[in-house]
Design a protein around this motif. Sequence first.
Motif, PDB file in Angstrom:
ATOM      1  N   GLU A 209      28.304   2.159   7.686  1.00 34.97           N
ATOM      2  CA  GLU A 209      28.346   2.942   6.437  1.00 34.97           C
ATOM      3  C   GLU A 209      29.359   4.075   6.559  1.00 34.97           C
ATOM      4  O   GLU A 209      30.127   4.339   5.648  1.00 34.97           O
ATOM      5  N   ARG A 212      32.889   3.133   6.264  1.00 35.61           N
ATOM      6  CA  ARG A 212      33.284   2.686   4.918  1.00 35.61           C
ATOM      7  C   ARG A 212      33.709   3.862   4.034  1.00 35.61           C
ATOM      8  O   ARG A 212      34.260   3.649   2.962  1.00 35.61           O
ATOM      9  N   ILE A 213      33.420   5.072   4.484  1.00 36.26           N
ATOM     10  CA  ILE A 213      33.828   6.242   3.689  1.00 36.26           C
ATOM     11  C   ILE A 213      35.295   6.508   3.993  1.00 36.26           C
ATOM     12  O   ILE A 213      35.642   7.241   4.901  1.00 36.26           O
ATOM     13  N   SER A 215      38.762   7.820   2.673  1.00 36.60           N
ATOM     14  CA  SER A 215      39.344   8.638   1.593  1.00 36.60           C
ATOM     15  C   SER A 215      40.586   7.998   0.974  1.00 36.60           C
ATOM     16  O   SER A 215      40.917   8.260  -0.173  1.00 36.60           O
ATOM     17  N   VAL A 218      39.772   5.628  -2.267  1.00 41.19           N
ATOM     18  CA  VAL A 218      38.812   6.079  -3.279  1.00 41.19           C
ATOM     19  C   VAL A 218      39.394   5.989  -4.690  1.00 41.19           C
ATOM     20  O   VAL A 218      40.525   6.398  -4.926  1.00 41.19           O
ATOM     21  N   LEU A 261      30.119   6.320  -3.347  1.00 41.75           N
ATOM     22  CA  LEU A 261      30.036   7.418  -2.374  1.00 41.75           C
ATOM     23  C   LEU A 261      29.013   8.456  -2.810  1.00 41.75           C
ATOM     24  O   LEU A 261      28.219   8.941  -2.001  1.00 41.75           O
ATOM     25  N   ARG A 264      25.547   7.297  -2.233  1.00 42.85           N
ATOM     26  CA  ARG A 264      25.200   7.416  -0.809  1.00 42.85           C
ATOM     27  C   ARG A 264      24.860   8.866  -0.448  1.00 42.85           C
ATOM     28  O   ARG A 264      23.930   9.141   0.305  1.00 42.85           O
ATOM     29  N   ALA A 336      28.285  12.029   7.200  1.00 44.60           N
ATOM     30  CA  ALA A 336      28.781  11.195   6.091  1.00 44.60           C
ATOM     31  C   ALA A 336      28.769  12.004   4.790  1.00 44.60           C
ATOM     32  O   ALA A 336      29.722  11.961   4.012  1.00 44.60           O
ATOM     33  N   ASN A 339      31.713  14.311   4.670  1.00 45.23           N
ATOM     34  CA  ASN A 339      32.947  13.562   4.344  1.00 45.23           C
ATOM     35  C   ASN A 339      33.042  13.271   2.861  1.00 45.23           C
ATOM     36  O   ASN A 339      34.087  13.455   2.248  1.00 45.23           O
ATOM     37  N   ILE A 340      31.916  12.818   2.297  1.00 46.25           N
ATOM     38  CA  ILE A 340      31.915  12.436   0.871  1.00 46.25           C
ATOM     39  C   ILE A 340      32.197  13.659   0.003  1.00 46.25           C
ATOM     40  O   ILE A 340      33.008  13.610  -0.915  1.00 46.25           O
TER      41      ILE A 340
END
Length: 370
Positions: A209, A212-213, A215, A218, A261, A264, A336, A339-340
């Motif tokens: 997961e 998968r973030i 940037s 996006v 995102l 999540r 995470a 990051n999001i």
Amino acid sequence: MIYFNEDAEDLYQNAPFGYLTICSNGTIINANKTLLSWLKMKREELVEEKTFMDLLSIGDKIFYETHVVPMLQMQWEISEINLTIIGPHFSFPALINGKKVPTDKQTDAYYRFSLLNISQRKQFEIELIQARKNADNAFLKLQEVNQKLEQFAYLASHDLQAPLNTIIGMLSLLERKGHISKDTEETQYYSLIKNNISKMKLLISDLLEFSRIDSSNVQFTTVSLNIICKDAIQSLNNAIQECDAKIYVENMPDIIGERMLLTRLFQNLISNALKFRSKETPIIHIQYEQKENSITIKISDNGIGIDPKHSKEIFGFMKRLHSYDSIPGTGIGLAACKNIVEIHGGTINVESEKGKGSTFIFTLNSNIQK
Ligand code: ADP
């Protein structure tokens, strides 16, 4: 009191500036020793032998003729003109100030120039540009390495899932066929293996997961925070029912963001509020505050809380405050979330006290380009 009686001629000849006088046809009629030494020329090679234009490159000659001379004639002075002075043996960049010297009408005007040698400053500028270039290159390399690492984390965690699923399948088969006898040493080994496997499975899926973030991939669109919250809560339905949690969500606006995102992000924070609950029934509030260019969202719970001294470090990668055996987890969820939030141009932090619940507060930039 002792006065230092400075000789004006010595001051002219040995000043930290180069001095130059030209007559109206451009011929150099005087130069001080400082300038001669910078050019490594003898007085007789320069004075009455060369014009000021002889000391300029083609480009500077044009600039001198079209800009400097008209300015001198019209305004009688020029300041901080940057030209490169080119002698037969040596050249240097100079910052030049000039002045037209008024004379009686019978004689033509002449012009005095002071030249500041800026070789060192130019050298610093070159070094600065080089340093900036190096920093830019290092940044690009770092980005490349990061991208490769992300790809590696994705592939590694993805490829590790298959053999792990086989091991889990084989173990259940052994159990079903009665090969694990009850209350023996094997039972202990078996539960140890099972425990470690579920730990590994959780770590692999969290890593997957996290990787998968990305940037760079996006796509921002208009998204409804109400729908995002609803989806996040729905995906946690079992955990919510299990502890009979109450979740109160304020009616929220649409924003520009990345739907998966953001879902999540809410999932991670709500599931933490459930996971780190106290003995009381979990009560979670989701509220927002709209500002001109951003929206601030608060997710608060009545859980076990966090000692404020850990409020920064919990957002670090794989940083946990509990052992896996007391409360399972990987410490990847909040990293995470950070990051999001950063991908959405915002920041995240927590306000909490041990035993008094926690409020996770994050901002999302509402000016993100679609
Ligand atoms: P994980 O949940 O897998 O442990 P996270 O990165 O989501 O990892 O959280 C890191 C740590 O922050 C947790 O181990 C926990 O100690 C603390 N934490 C996160 N959310 C809460 C919360 N709502 N209440 C109390 N502690 C929390």
